[in-house]
Design an enzyme around this catalytic site. Structure first.
Site, PDB file in Angstrom:
ATOM      1  N   SER A  63       1.069   5.403   0.061  1.00 44.79           N
ATOM      2  CA  SER A  63       0.269   6.589   0.381  1.00 44.79           C
ATOM      3  C   SER A  63       0.782   7.834  -0.333  1.00 44.79           C
ATOM      4  CB  SER A  63       0.330   6.846   1.887  1.00 44.79           C
ATOM      5  OG  SER A  63       1.657   7.189   2.257  1.00 44.79           O
ATOM      6  N   GLY A  64       1.992   7.731  -0.918  1.00 46.85           N
ATOM      7  CA  GLY A  64       2.638   8.909  -1.479  1.00 46.85           C
ATOM      8  C   GLY A  64       3.656   9.490  -0.518  1.00 46.85           C
ATOM      9  N   GLY A  65       3.745   8.921   0.692  1.00 46.53           N
ATOM     10  CA  GLY A  65       4.690   9.400   1.706  1.00 46.53           C
ATOM     11  C   GLY A  65       5.960   8.575   1.751  1.00 46.53           C
ATOM     12  N   VAL A  66       6.891   9.011   2.595  1.00 48.68           N
ATOM     13  CA  VAL A  66       8.217   8.389   2.645  1.00 48.68           C
ATOM     14  C   VAL A  66       8.170   6.981   3.242  1.00 48.68           C
ATOM     15  CG1 VAL A  66       8.849   9.448   4.874  1.00 48.68           C
ATOM     16  CG2 VAL A  66      10.646   8.764   3.271  1.00 48.68           C
ATOM     17  N   ASP A  67       7.320   6.742   4.236  1.00 44.74           N
ATOM     18  CA  ASP A  67       7.325   5.448   4.928  1.00 44.74           C
ATOM     19  C   ASP A  67       6.916   4.302   4.001  1.00 44.74           C
ATOM     20  OD1 ASP A  67       8.117   6.668   7.304  1.00 44.74           O
ATOM     21  OD2 ASP A  67       6.064   7.041   7.940  1.00 44.74           O
ATOM     22  N   SER A  68       5.786   4.472   3.298  1.00 44.29           N
ATOM     23  CA  SER A  68       5.349   3.385   2.403  1.00 44.29           C
ATOM     24  C   SER A  68       6.298   3.238   1.214  1.00 44.29           C
ATOM     25  CB  SER A  68       3.907   3.618   1.932  1.00 44.29           C
ATOM     26  OG  SER A  68       3.776   4.858   1.268  1.00 44.29           O
ATOM     27  N   CYS A 124      -7.571  11.654   9.338  1.00 44.73           N
ATOM     28  CA  CYS A 124      -7.142  11.171   8.026  1.00 44.73           C
ATOM     29  C   CYS A 124      -7.749  11.930   6.857  1.00 44.73           C
ATOM     30  CB  CYS A 124      -7.422   9.670   7.906  1.00 44.73           C
ATOM     31  SG  CYS A 124      -9.063   9.156   8.430  1.00 44.73           S
ATOM     32  N   GLY A 129       3.547   0.690   5.277  1.00 47.07           N
ATOM     33  CA  GLY A 129       4.655   1.448   5.851  1.00 47.07           C
ATOM     34  C   GLY A 129       4.489   1.750   7.321  1.00 47.07           C
ATOM     35  N   CYS A 149     -10.482   3.244   9.999  1.00 47.86           N
ATOM     36  CA  CYS A 149     -10.067   3.190   8.596  1.00 47.86           C
ATOM     37  C   CYS A 149      -9.134   2.011   8.346  1.00 47.86           C
ATOM     38  CB  CYS A 149      -9.391   4.506   8.213  1.00 47.86           C
ATOM     39  SG  CYS A 149      -8.783   4.528   6.520  1.00 47.86           S
ATOM     40  N   ALA A 190       0.855  -1.185   0.000  1.00 48.63           N
ATOM     41  CA  ALA A 190       0.000   0.000   0.000  1.00 48.63           C
ATOM     42  C   ALA A 190       0.891   1.236   0.000  1.00 48.63           C
ATOM     43  CB  ALA A 190      -0.901  -0.001   1.239  1.00 48.63           C
TER      44      ALA A 190
END
Length: 419
Positions: free
Chosen positions: A13-18, A223, A127, A102, A11
């Site tokens: 999200s567009g963020g650094v972790d994922s 969220c 992530g 969620c 998955a």
């Protein structure tokens, strides 16, 4: 190489972790597919649809890693199972945590099923800063069985429960947000960031040239609301229900408000014409009154007793010690960033629990989730459905027994399911 055949759907999200989760999965030789989950589609006050921007960033990660990219939309499901719940909780005077709901319904139910059934995944990954007790190789050996949800699992089904464990980075640990996910979802999920710190994750992103995700700010807040004005947002969906601000000390009316759903316990109330700060200590859904106290650490803000609805145990049933003794010491928190606090659980026949805290805590809030821990293990969570008397109430001479008796009488009302 055997691992090359393993297909993991991550998955994004567009963020650094994922993004770094996907990098690490590729590094381990898995066949990786990135999926962006679209669940809330709206423009912010600057006219920007943040979901479009997030989706674009997730797509760029897949391009950089040369892996397939998909996006899947759960806007209808999100509305029905997360947002409607969120609004209903506010209408009932509670303060919900939609992020936990969620994860339970969207990421670890709909997305999980999509990855397994439509994309042929052997496992999914996210992530999150969390770990499970399964070795990665064991995740691929799990069988996905859709079973009806009961209060307890089938007694004839012999299997060891997989544990949800705190991430190595204590500050970033996200087991709080995963405390309602199912045993089946946990068995099929890999958490590549579980053993890493946030600073190390950023280093991996830089080394792998995914600089666009490093430039993004951390996503905080509810969220789907993001950084918008909460009052303006919620009044788009709920009718104003004006009421009074009332002093808890002398019942003096201090002002009026647009609806008690705009206020949560512990929050500072904005009052025109009053110099001193007043804080929300209680709400009365029948009268619409919001009770205030004149200091941030007023005894009316502190309580040491609460009841949850039916607890969702990660292992599917309560810990053996709690079943055996009906009581168990453990740790708890009801906000992601707060320190873990010692408490005593008392198990009720309907699966709900009374939580007695070692010391009174500020601003315990109905609608939030009480998340329980033993050492590094996240045991599960239950929504706070009822609060015990405040320290102030007890100081006013009402005995705890009298207040608890009243609360028990009220508890005859129909209990909600464990969401």
């Amino acid at each position: 190489m055997q691992a090359a055949a393993r297909h993991v759907v991550c998955a994004l999200s567009g963020g650094v972790d994922s993004a770094v989760a996907a990098v690490l999965l590729r590094r381990r030789g898995y066949q990786v597919t990135g999926v962006f989950i679209r669940s809330w589609d709206t423009v912010d006050e600057q006219g920007v649809c943040s979901a479009d921007r997030d989706c674009e960033d997730a797509y760029k990660v897949c391009q950089k890693l040369d892996i397939p990219f998909h996006q899947v939309s759960y806007i209808k499901e999100y509305w029905n199972e997360v947002f409607s719940y969120f609004l209903k909780e506010y209408e009932l005077g509670r303060t919900p945590n939609p992020d936990i709901i969620c994860n339970k319904h969207i990421k670890f139910n709909y997305f999980l099923r999509y990855a397994l059934d439509n994309l042929g995944a052997d496992a999914v990954a996210t992530g999150h800063y969390a770990r499970s007790s399964l070795e990665e190789e064991e995740v691929f050996q799990q069988k996905y069985i859709s079973r009806p949800q009961g209060l307890f699992r089938n007694r004839f089904e012999v299997r060891n429960a997989v544990k949800l464990l705190r991430g190595a980075d204590n500050l970033k640990d996200q087991t709080f947000f995963l405390s309602q996910i199912s045993q089946d979802a946990l068995r099929r999920t890999i958490f590549p960031l579980g053993g890493l710190t946030k600073s190390f994750v950023k280093k991996i992103a830089a080394e792998n040239g995914i600089h666009h995700v490093l430039a993004r700010k951390e996503s905080m807040g509810i969220c789907f609301i993001g950084k918008r004005d909460f009052e303006r947002f919620i009044l788009e969906y709920l009718e104003p229900h004006p009421g009074n601000f009332v002093s808890i000390e002398d019942n003096r009316v201090l002002g009026t408000h647009q609806g008690l759903f705009l206020y949560t316990l512990g929050q500072r109330a904005r009052l025109g014409g009053l110099k001193e700060a007043w804080f929300v200590v209680d709400k009365d859904i029948t009268t619409g009154n919001v009770f205030l106290a004149p200091s941030t650490d007023h005894p009316a803000l502190y309580r040491d007793l609460m009841r949850t609805n039916r607890v969702h145990w990660i292992a599917e049933e309560p810990p053996a010690e709690l079943i055996r003794n009906n009581m168990m010491e453990c740790l708890f928190k009801f906000q992601h960033q707060m320190a873990l606090e010692p408490c005593m659980l008392t198990l009720n026949q309907d699966g709900t629990v009374w939580v007695t805290l070692a010391k009174p805590i500020r601003a315990l809030t109905a609608g939030q989730f009480a998340v329980f821990y033993k050492g590094d293990e996240c045991l599960g969570s239950g929504k706070i459905s009822r609060l015990g008397p405040s320290v102030y109430t007890l100081q006013q001479g009402k005995s705890k027994e009298e207040v608890s008796k009243n609360a028990l009488a009220e508890d005859v009302e129909k209990l909600e399911p464990a969401t």
